[in-house]
Design an enzyme around this catalytic site. Structure first.
Site, PDB file in Angstrom:
ATOM      1  CG  ASN A 273      -2.263  -0.709   0.895  1.00 19.98           C
ATOM      2  OD1 ASN A 273      -2.622  -0.871  -0.274  1.00 19.98           O
ATOM      3  ND2 ASN A 273      -2.970  -1.136   1.921  1.00 19.98           N
TER       4      ASN A 273
ATOM      5  CB  THR B   7      -7.044   3.188   9.032  1.00 21.38           C
ATOM      6  OG1 THR B   7      -7.116   4.370   8.230  1.00 21.38           O
ATOM      7  CG2 THR B   7      -8.163   3.183  10.051  1.00 21.38           C
ATOM      8  CD  GLU B   8      -2.861  -1.160   5.844  1.00 22.56           C
ATOM      9  OE1 GLU B   8      -2.954  -1.075   4.608  1.00 22.56           O
ATOM     10  OE2 GLU B   8      -2.732  -2.238   6.438  1.00 22.56           O
ATOM     11  N   GLY B   9      -4.875   4.083   5.598  1.00 25.61           N
ATOM     12  CA  GLY B   9      -5.190   5.150   4.656  1.00 25.61           C
ATOM     13  C   GLY B   9      -5.260   6.512   5.300  1.00 25.61           C
TER      14      GLY B   9
END
Lengths: 336, 260, 336, 260
Positions: free
Chosen positions: A104, B49-51
């Site tokens: 990611n 969170t990752e985002g």
């Protein structure tokens, strides 16, 4: 600023071609994603797409199942709590789609590097793992030394990795709202949409709402994609369905599961295309396919308050129809 | 036994989180474990969170994804992946990350990418079984100060060597991580459906640290694909307390995970 | 989330020290900048500061004139239309301050690289110029090969530059509004504030307004600095004076010129410190120094509408006083 | 003559901007020239600032800085320096950048950093005169497709070789830029208080292209510190039209630049 509104079908005609390097975003499995654009690409039978995406989504799942793409570069291939992406699994496990794995962060960094015109991007992650050592695009070299080559820090002599940058031909990005020229506001996490919008050579927005530019001028710090980098704007409410759009609608649990189940077989995929792509052409008919009551239910969710400050600037369907007629794409008399 | 194996795993994982930790979780069981810890014993732990979602608590049940409305409803900040996974995780500012594993090896290397027919990692064709890939797990494994791995304890999943290193643990063991200058400390625990493994301090080989009361040292050895060594003080993991179970179940309010 | 409110004087005591690598931001000559924090550093007689800043500002001008810093790394040393920065010029031309030149992009990229834990940052700019070949910190080597060393792209073999990253010990960042825990909204351009806030080891915010966290939860996409990276929050209205804060106040033309004129000599600088730093301790007295009528005039400007959506959440002075008493810095009983 | 030399410079610079160009200006005269062009003949040109202000037109007079309220009042987007100077300028997407020069040499290299006592660039001490440094000019010089340099035409400022290359022009001339793979095309014009210089296509040495009506080829040669060559078709620059002057003056509504 130019009026860049365009219809969904014309946008796919004008901006996509077989074999292109296509990116979509944010491209997360449950969230904001340009799925209706992907449906139209299926309708127009695009093929051999080299798909660049942060992470799997139902668009990726659909493209893999329907044979639209033959190469994917992404960080993730599942649907989070909705499970494995059946269309992706089938295609990858049979070798019909070659899936190159990244992570990611590295996908966002590759967009960043492409946007900056860098030759490569340094990385402190991915190195030492098989993301570095194994390339699906170069299966015969292991360990692969050219996917994420090593690079020496000129200050310390230490070894790091160099990610290749990426500059997709086209990025189709789902946004919450945009004015007619493409100044766009994204509610919820951006993931890599900010960087992707700069890395791509062309940018088409798929937006839930068209807002007046007065809204944009009231909230310029919210505009993370300015019109100078946008080529066209497709107004399409519920365009991320069955995924969610923060502030606007929830993901559709039933359809997420139905879609994924059908994409698990060729027959199912054919049925899905028949029932959920060929069954509509207009936005009105699209909403009928989603289900009006269902759409209302999805739009009444725990994030609805996030849209409140902007509601007064949202253009009605009638206003959008009028604005569409003044678009540069109409003026230039390009084919419909 | 008034709790499930999954609940025991979630409680045991939650116990790894300290008050004040900056944490990153995935969806599902790892997020349940994380928010359980915050509600139970780590009120000042902060989850991202990752985002790039900050300051939020799930609303209306466990989220379907790390970007969905349930985790977005009451956020204090939304940014992007470079912010969360880059500036906070890969740079080494996160205290703890929790990741899942479809396959894990004796040095804590994690495979969530796929299974291949051949034994070797030098597989030249597509996988027999495609899994999900890294997502942000690779960055978590490289950058977080501590990493907790959650995995179903079955022999085929606990391998001498994983088919594919999606997320680096200790690689070939010992000081192998040093070549890459990872800022993160590597995996501190593997929490399984049967118990807990932790790395031997020097060799970094994972050894049996403790077992759940419904399991045993013997069962854990049987279900492990390498010759699992036992720490001298190996013991049973304390069972979940009533209050732990109450809080755990209040977080999975829709019962998303109880169904499993 | 913790309450991290802190008084100006205590923040300078706790977070700064002689000889430290200090950064401020946005640090543009006319815009948003943590100037009142700098005034307090002058009052507390900090010295030998290694100052990292995107661009000159009246804080940099003051530090150079008053002997607070002896090294500066920045992209720009003037005051835009207000002219050359007299304090900077004097200090650099006499060798009292060593000024290392970078450019506006390279400063932001050095923050980016520091924030990501990168060893270096690739650059396609600065190379080939004397920004690469000349280092004020290494005056005896020309051309200098260690300031921006060359690096070879592993994909093409072409030569590019490698910028050194920077991780300041402390960044003091001016923001428009923040809640008590440090979730901050910045109106106007960010410049490098987003990246700097992540590169610095400690972050202190200087904010024009304290807003309720309900405001933050209504506009989470506006929060570009989340509380997880913030150590303390100083509420100080008009803290960027005489520079501007978009949405809140204009730059003060008269004082910009007066300040720059006085900083042009040692006597003038002493007078400036006497009149504009030693003349106040409380915020009330600070506003008297600015001039109440003048402050009102500056706050009535062409950007005032940008603040409108947030006004209802702004905490009053009385509320801030109460909140300050509940701060973790008060609870811990640290000295005042 | 019903206009000033500065006005002639601004009009001549504005004429370099084409409709549809993505433009980046500094403050002062270069911004005046830019907004003049947009108002006069390039309605679809779009101006950005180095710090990421998009879609705005100055309100209440020319801005004091590229981040001040006058240029922020009606923006459609605010981002940051990496966005504007990185993604748009350094990456090569900007069509034209306008920068000022305190000193410029025959290959269009620009010095805005300082003057040193010694002739050579190998000065080992602090400058005799400190100027402003690069700001974003270096990126503009490396990345913009076309760069226009504005400078007061005085012999000491038009040097054989600048004291310090703040912004690269054609470096040592010819193909010297190629070593650095700059995406930008390099300076396309130097617009001075006396006329316009443009680069010879192969050597990249700047030559006299045209002169303002109040100047002459002779005056320009006299005020140039290198042996200024003359393009065969050198001619007078058309004087500002009435409409050009009207629009120019309406943009500098506070007369900020007329005072000079």
């Amino acid at each position: 600023m130019q009026n860049k509104l365009i219809s969904l079908s014309k946008a796919v005609e004008m901006f996509t071609r077989d074999g292109m390097m296509y990116a979509s975003g944010a491209g997360l499995p449950v969230g904001s994603e340009s799925i209706v654009f992907g449906r139209e690409m299926v309708r127009q039978k695009r093929k051999n797409i080299h798909y660049i995406v942060h992470s799997c989504s139902q668009q990726v799942n659909l493209f893999c199942a329907a044979g639209v793409c033959d190469k994917v570069e992404a960080a993730f291939s599942g649907l989070e709590v909705y499970g494995f992406a059946n269309g992706v699994r089938r295609a990858v496990e049979t070798g019909r789609v070659i899936w190159e794995d990244w992570s990611n962060l590295s996908m966002s960094l590759r967009f960043l590097g492409g946007a900056l015109g860098w030759p490569f991007v340094p990385t402190t992650a991915n190195i030492g793992s098989d993301i570095q050592h194994k390339s699906a695009f170069q299966p015969d070299t292991f360990p692969c030394t050219t996917k994420i080559p090593e690079i020496t820090d000129p200050f310390t002599g230490k070894i790091y990795g160099a990610l290749p940058v990426v500059k997709p031909e086209l990025a189709v990005i789902h946004v919450t709202m945009s004015d007619v020229s493409g100044n766009a506001i994204l509610l919820g996490t951006e993931w890599g949409r900010f960087e992707l919008a700069r890395a791509a050579q062309k940018v088409v927005l798929q937006t839930d709402y068209i807002v007046d530019t007065a809204c944009i001028r009231q909230y310029p710090n919210l505009v993370r994609i300015p019109e100078v980098i946008v080529d066209a704007v497709i107004p399409w409410q519920l365009g991320a369905w069955p995924q969610c759009s923060v502030g606007v609608y929830d993901s559709d649990e039933d359809h997420m599961n139905t879609m994924n189940r059908l994409l698990g077989s060729d027959e199912g995929c054919a049925k899905y295309i028949e029932d959920y792509i060929h069954s509509w052409r207009t936005h009105d008919d699209f909403i009928k396919v989603v289900g009006k009551a269902n759409a209302q239910k999805l739009m009444n969710n725990v994030t609805s308050h996030l849209l409140a400050p902007y509601r007064s600037w949202i253009k009605s369907d009638g206003e959008i129809t009028e604005l569409m007629e003044q678009s540069l794409f109409e003026k230039k008399g390009s084919k419909t | 036994m008034n709790y499930s194996k999954q609940e025991m795993m979630a409680v045991a994982t939650g116990r790894e989180i300290c008050d004040g930790d900056l944490c990153i979780f995935g969806v599902g069981l790892s997020m349940l474990a994380g928010y359980f810890a915050i509600a139970h014993h780590a009120p000042n732990a902060r989850a991202i969170t990752e985002g790039g979602i900050y300051g939020s608590t799930p609303v209306g049940g466990l989220p379907w994804g790390i970007e969905d409305n349930r985790i977005s409803a009451n956020a204090t900040c939304f940014t992007g992946a470079i912010d969360a996974l880059g500036f906070l995780v890969a740079s080494g500012r996160c205290d703890i990350g929790i990741i899942g594993a479809a396959q894990v090896d004796k040095y804590g290397n994690v495979n969530t990418t796929g299974f291949w027919d051949k034994d070797s990692r030098e597989h030249r064709s597509h996988p027999r079984v495609r899994l999900n890939g890294s997502g942000g797990a690779n960055e978590i494994g490289c950058g977080c100060k501590r990493v907790v791995i959650m995995a179903a304890h079955e022999k085929k999943r606990f391998a001498e060597r994983v088919d594919y290193i999606t997320t680096p643990g200790y690689l070939e063991g010992g000081a192998a991580r040093e070549r890459y200058h990872f800022v993160g400390g590597g995996p501190s625990a593997i929490i399984t459906t049967l118990g807990i493994l932790r790395p031997e301090p020097v060799t970094k080989e994972f050894m049996l640290d403790s077992y759940f009361s419904f399991s045993s040292i013997e069962e854990m050895k049987q279900q492990t694909g390498w010759n699992l060594k036992i720490f001298p003080d190996a013991k049973a993991v304390p069972e979940p307390l009533t209050r732990e179970l109450e809080i755990l179940r209040s977080i999975d309010s829709t019962g998303m995970l109880k169904k499993k």
